[in-house]
Write an enzyme that holds these catalytic residues in place. Structure first.
Site, PDB file in Angstrom:
ATOM      1  N   TYR A 173      -2.891  -0.720  10.827  1.00 46.97           N
ATOM      2  CA  TYR A 173      -2.877  -1.216   9.448  1.00 46.97           C
ATOM      3  C   TYR A 173      -1.547  -0.880   8.772  1.00 46.97           C
ATOM      4  O   TYR A 173      -0.927  -1.731   8.127  1.00 46.97           O
ATOM      5  CB  TYR A 173      -4.031  -0.602   8.672  1.00 46.97           C
ATOM      6  CG  TYR A 173      -4.052  -0.945   7.197  1.00 46.97           C
ATOM      7  CD1 TYR A 173      -4.472  -2.193   6.763  1.00 46.97           C
ATOM      8  CD2 TYR A 173      -3.662  -0.012   6.234  1.00 46.97           C
ATOM      9  CE1 TYR A 173      -4.498  -2.512   5.418  1.00 46.97           C
ATOM     10  CE2 TYR A 173      -3.689  -0.316   4.886  1.00 46.97           C
ATOM     11  CZ  TYR A 173      -4.109  -1.561   4.483  1.00 46.97           C
ATOM     12  OH  TYR A 173      -4.130  -1.877   3.139  1.00 46.97           O
ATOM     13  N   LYS A 228       1.654  -3.061   6.763  1.00 44.39           N
ATOM     14  CA  LYS A 228       2.123  -2.832   5.402  1.00 44.39           C
ATOM     15  C   LYS A 228       3.599  -2.444   5.379  1.00 44.39           C
ATOM     16  O   LYS A 228       4.311  -2.770   4.419  1.00 44.39           O
ATOM     17  CB  LYS A 228       1.272  -1.766   4.718  1.00 44.39           C
ATOM     18  CG  LYS A 228      -0.162  -2.233   4.445  1.00 44.39           C
ATOM     19  CD  LYS A 228      -0.191  -3.508   3.615  1.00 44.39           C
ATOM     20  CE  LYS A 228      -1.597  -3.956   3.283  1.00 44.39           C
ATOM     21  NZ  LYS A 228      -1.629  -5.193   2.465  1.00 44.39           N
ATOM     22  N   SER A 265       0.862  -1.181   0.000  1.00 44.91           N
ATOM     23  CA  SER A 265       0.000   0.000   0.000  1.00 44.91           C
ATOM     24  C   SER A 265       0.895   1.226   0.000  1.00 44.91           C
ATOM     25  O   SER A 265       2.074   1.154   0.409  1.00 44.91           O
ATOM     26  CB  SER A 265      -0.885   0.013   1.253  1.00 44.91           C
ATOM     27  OG  SER A 265      -1.565   1.243   1.395  1.00 44.91           O
TER      28      SER A 265
END
Length: 287
Positions: A152, A156, A139
């Site tokens: 999150y 990543k 991402s």
């Protein structure tokens, strides 16, 4: 075009669903994995298997045996696995402090450990083949951490680290390990959001506690204005599959809204990273 045997995780929706269909239409043999194919994902599994070149496997990424059994089944039938697309993931948002250790573990187990279980299972046959491609879905949030999605983003960041290190380690063995860095797209991942369970923390943040909801509204407005098409990510994956071994870039940004700043960061870091490896006598790994 050479027909590839492709394993894709998280194919019940979003990028995984589009990629499975795109690869199948291109003539590749796709093994589309998802969990709960006899329950909530029954309709999705039935829809995929109606497409030519697609078989669906029920795989639970948090279970090592489930992963290795699926890889063994593909190898038993096809004799090889040419491409893996590690797409499955969980989105998490909210005040970071509300995430308990258990909350963090749940997100990490899918986004990082699950990806790693798949990589560990497919690397031996790929090394034996002397050729293979692993595409990890990272991402732009793997390059920059944004407020109120720190949990999150840290997963990543981990995907970025695993992918970058492996990219250089296994490339001399014929295996390309690369990543896609998508921006925000309107997919089902927004409906599967994990949040922290320690609600007692929220009151201490006062008005800041309202910011995650405001961010969500802003993203929704951005989707309405720009209408970013998730198919762009699937198309980028197909392009990487069609690119010759050893010629694939480590990072591919797919972000119609904010991709420019990620691409600039990637270029600058790449230059300094290559200088670093050269200084430590590892310049041979750059070619």
């Amino acid at each position: 075009m050479e027909r590839k045997v492709i394993l894709i995780t998280g194919t019940n929706s979003g990028f995984g669903w589009l990629t499975a269909n795109s690869c199948a239409v291109a003539g590749h043999k796709v093994y589309a994995t998802m969990r709960d194919t006899k329950g909530r994902n029954t309709d999705k599994a039935k829809a995929l298997v109606q497409q030519a070149n697609i078989e669906v496997l029920d795989v639970e990424l948090t279970n090592g045996k489930s992963v290795t059994d699926a890889v063994a089944a593909i190898l038993n039938k096809e004799g090889r696995i040419d491409v893996v697309v590690n797409n499955a993931g969980i989105y998490a948002t909210g005040i970071a402090e509300t995430f308990t250790e258990g909350d963090l573990d749940k997100v990490m187990d899918v986004n990082v450990n699950g990806l790693w279980r798949v990589i560990r299972a497919v690397l031996p046959p790929m090394r034996k083949q002397g050729e293979g491609l692993i595409i990890n879905i990272s991402s732009v949030a793997g390059r920059f951490a944004f407020p109120f999605q720190a949990v999150y983003d840290c997963t990543k960041f981990a995907v970025e680290g695993l992918t970058e290190g492996l990219h250089y380690e296994v490339r001399p063995l014929g295996v390309d390990v690369v990543m896609i860095q998508p921006g925000a797209f309107p997919t089902d991942i927004w409906g599967k959001t994990a949040t922290g369970s320690d609600a007692a923390v929220i009151a201490a943040y006062g008005d800041l506690a309202k910011v995650p909801e405001q961010i969500g509204a802003g993203v929704g407005q951005m989707f309405e204005v720009l209408k970013p098409n998730p198919q762009l990510v699937a198309d980028a994956i197909v392009e990487l599959i069609n690119t010759p071994n050893g010629k694939r870039p480590l990072r591919t940004v797919v972000d119609p809204a904010t991709g420019n700043f990620s691409e600039i960061a990637n270029r600058q870091v790449k230059e300094q990273y290559e200088n670093f490896l050269t200084a430590f006598g590892m310049q041979a790994m750059l070619s």
